[in-house]
Design an enzyme around this catalytic site. Structure first.
Site, PDB file in Angstrom:
ATOM      1  CG  HIS A 189      -2.136  -0.939   0.840  1.00 43.59           C
ATOM      2  ND1 HIS A 189      -2.222  -2.205   1.346  1.00 43.59           N
ATOM      3  CD2 HIS A 189      -3.184  -0.790   0.011  1.00 43.59           C
ATOM      4  CE1 HIS A 189      -3.297  -2.789   0.843  1.00 43.59           C
ATOM      5  NE2 HIS A 189      -3.896  -1.952   0.038  1.00 43.59           N
ATOM      6  CB  CYS A 502      -9.959  -1.268  -8.928  1.00 42.07           C
ATOM      7  SG  CYS A 502     -10.340  -2.414  -7.605  1.00 42.07           S
TER       8      CYS A 502
HETATM    9  C1  PEP Z   1      -6.447  -5.005  -4.699  1.00 39.55           C
HETATM   10  O1  PEP Z   1      -6.264  -5.808  -3.789  1.00 39.55           O
HETATM   11  O2  PEP Z   1      -6.118  -5.224  -5.877  1.00 39.55           O
HETATM   12  C2  PEP Z   1      -7.050  -3.693  -4.402  1.00 39.55           C
HETATM   13  C3  PEP Z   1      -7.366  -2.856  -5.363  1.00 39.55           C
HETATM   14  O3  PEP Z   1      -7.244  -3.369  -3.107  1.00 39.55           O
HETATM   15  P1  PEP Z   1      -6.060  -2.875  -2.138  1.00 39.55           P
HETATM   16  O4  PEP Z   1      -4.841  -2.650  -2.987  1.00 39.55           O
HETATM   17  O5  PEP Z   1      -6.506  -1.636  -1.482  1.00 39.55           O
HETATM   18  O6  PEP Z   1      -5.899  -4.014  -1.199  1.00 39.55           O
END
Ligand code: PEP
Ligand code: MG
Length: 574
Positions: A189, A502
């Protein structure tokens, strides 16, 4: 000049002064003092360190941005004067002849161990307070002050062993010209945040945080993962010139943001944005986002260090929808708290946090937080343009419970006369392999799927997305991940529900043709990546993308898939 090679997380160029941030403490000497005088000296050093840490805590209390933060700092300050804890440290110095840092370490471990044996979850706050205090004391005693990004005063190249999303969020992003880390996965993240903030970033630089010194000079070419410590004049000149070329090309691409993202054979790909903060909206709109495919609401919480009230959330979600009206709808994902997005004071320490009480699991255990977020989303939906999305759904039983709670909250709102969009669409992230494998059952219950390739990859391949050591295994184009993505896309089509992607795969220029060919015609990504994505899409042919995906699905190893992806991308002539 020292030249170091790492891996690019986000492209860009920078030159500037270094700010070093390390979380790990140096090795502590366990050599004992040899006489009473030496022990006295250690005791004095310890008393001075205690005073300095106490001053640090008071200064931090004055700057605290939330009540929770002040409460934590107060508790730590209180612990720093705990007679039993302090007596234990002093006794280890005077009676056991330990040096001050070793005495702090030993007494703290003893306290932590005792509390854990009695009841680890009951004492979890005290345990983390002791850990924090011990780190601060040892840092002062070993003259390694734990830096804090909030103390940045000039634009700097931040060099860290690793970073937490909450640390980056607490900093003034205008003061960070680049980030270089010893380690950390490219789908972590903090990496996602660096991209969203448009900060050039390199990881996998091994022990760079030990080699670099605050105040010294660095230059970097993140596109090639290159960092130079104490660069010579020629290197600085070259980097500055590349930086200027990059800026010009970026402005040129941004000026094309009004052009549709259409393939050469006329298929329109919808480009949406992922948002971590309302501050990212202007850039997203400038770069032509046709909606927000993912609003990571947990970052509001991490930024503020507390859960915002229902009213505050309503205001934020309404403002988001209003700013996107005329562009597209916004997808508000309920809090994905847990794993590497930790909020001090919430949740218990878990052995495997990525597999633990994260996202909807956390929310179903903390229904007050869930209720107030759902009410805020519903209230904001009265103005239209809002969808709700649930993260980390693992199967239909869990989804049924979540949807049933959503219905309960809706009825409560109706009873209270609160207006909301009765047709609000609910969807799920497909990011757990079990969800992908049972997606027909999920599709019959929701209006849309959004593929979260970051987690889907980590959980399918059992490769931690935050761990640089597993980055060699972490590949979104692994045959297993591709099969799950195809399975999901087919189920969405069969069941007539919307589909998007996403995860970070949607933003990678070499992977976009594959994602599109697998059936993902809506891609949501960090705003900074939109211009490059549009450029690739306008050069590629949809039928060729489908053929590429078909070929990749017939392959059994990453090497072969990588080869055809590279060939395809090179042929686009970008
Ligand atoms: C993912 O896991 O691909 C996602 C978009 O959510 P995050 O990156 O916030 O876990
Ligand atoms: Mg995820």
């Amino acid at each position: 000049m020292v030249s170091l090679q790492g891996e690019c997380i986000f492209t860009g160029f920078a030159c500037g002064r270094i700010f070093v941030l390390r979380h790990e403490l140096p090795d502590i000497s366990h050599e004992r003092t040899s006489c009473a005088q030496e022990a006295d000296r250690e005791l004095r050093k310890y008393e001075e360190a205690r005073k300095r840490v106490s001053d640090q805590l008071h200064a931090l209390m004055k700057q605290a941005i939330s009540n929770d933060e002040s409460t934590i700092l107060e508790a730590q300050s209180f612990m720093l004067s705990d007679p039993e804890y302090m007596a234990a440290i002093r006794s280890l110095i005077t009676k056991e002849h330990l040096r001050a840092p070793a005495a702090v370490e030993s007494a703290s471990s003893h306290f932590i161990q005792t509390m854990s044996q009695v009841n680890a979850s009951l004492f979890k706050e005290n345990i983390s307070d002791i850990q924090d205090i011990a780190s601060r004391l040892i840092a002062v005693l070993t003259e390694e002050c734990p830096a804090d990004l909030r103390s940045l005063t000039e634009k700097s190249v931040v060099i860290a062993d690793t970073l937490l999303p909450s640390e980056l969020l607490s900093a003034d992003r205008n003061l960070i010209s680049a980030i270089c880390m010893d380690r950390g996965g490219s789908a972590s993240h903090v990496a996602i945040l660096a991209r969203a903030m448009g900060i050039p970033c390199i990881t996998a630089l091994n022990d760079v945080s030990l080699r670099a010194s605050s105040g010294a000079y660095a230059a970097l070419d993140a596109s090639r993962g290159l960092l130079w410590l104490d660069p010579d004049e020629e290197t600085v000149r070259r980097v500055l010139s590349l930086k200027e070329d990059f800026r010009k090309e970026h402005s040129r691409l941004i000026s094309q943001s009004t052009l549709p993202a259409v393939t050469t054979d006329g298929v329109e790909i919808r480009l949406e944005c992922n948002l971590e903060s309302l501050d990212d909206i202007p850039q997203a709109l400038t770069n032509g986002a046709m909606g927000a495919g993912l609003f990571r609401t947990e970052f509001l919480v991490l930024e503020q260090g507390r859960i915002c009230s229902e009213d505050e959330q309503t205001e934020i979600y309404s403002s988001l929808a209003q700013q996107f009206s005329g562009h597209g709808q916004v997808t508000i994902r309920t809090f994905d708290i847990g794993s590497d997005k930790v909020l001090k004071g919430y949740g218990v320490r878990e052995a495997n946090p990525a597999l633990g009480c994260r996202a909807v699991r956390f929310l179903m255990d903390n229904k007050d937080i869930f209720r107030s977020q759902l009410r805020a989303i519903l209230r904001a939906s009265a103005g239209g343009g809002i969808r709700v999305m649930f993260p980390m759904i693992s199967g239909s039983d869990e989804l049924d419970e979540v949807l049933s709670f959503f219905e309960t909250v809706k009825s409560e709102c109706r009873q209270e006369g609160i207006a909301f969009d009765e047709d609000i669409k609910a969807g799920v992230m497909i990011e757990v392999p079990s969800a992908a494998l049972t997606c027909d059952a999920l599709a019959s219950r929701v209006s849309f799927f959004s593929a979260g390739t970051n987690d889907l990859t980590q959980y399918t391949l059992a490769a931690d997305r935050t761990n640089g050591k597993t980055s060699g295994l972490y590949k979104e184009y692994h045959p297993a991940v591709l099969r799950l993505l195809k399975f999901t896309a087919d189920a969405a089509e069969r069941n007539g529900i919307s589909l998007s992607m996403c995860g970070e795969m949607a933003a990678q220029v070499r992977l976009i043709p594959l994602a599109v060919g697998l059936g993902y015609r809506t891609l949501s990504m960090n705003p900074s990546s939109l211009p490059d994505a549009r450029k690739v899409i306008r050069h590629m042919n949809y039928a060729a993308c489908q053929a590429l995906a078909k070929k990749a699905l017939g392959m059994t190893n990453c090497r072969d898939i990588e080869k055809i992806l590279d060939e395809f991308y090179e042929r686009l002539g970008n």
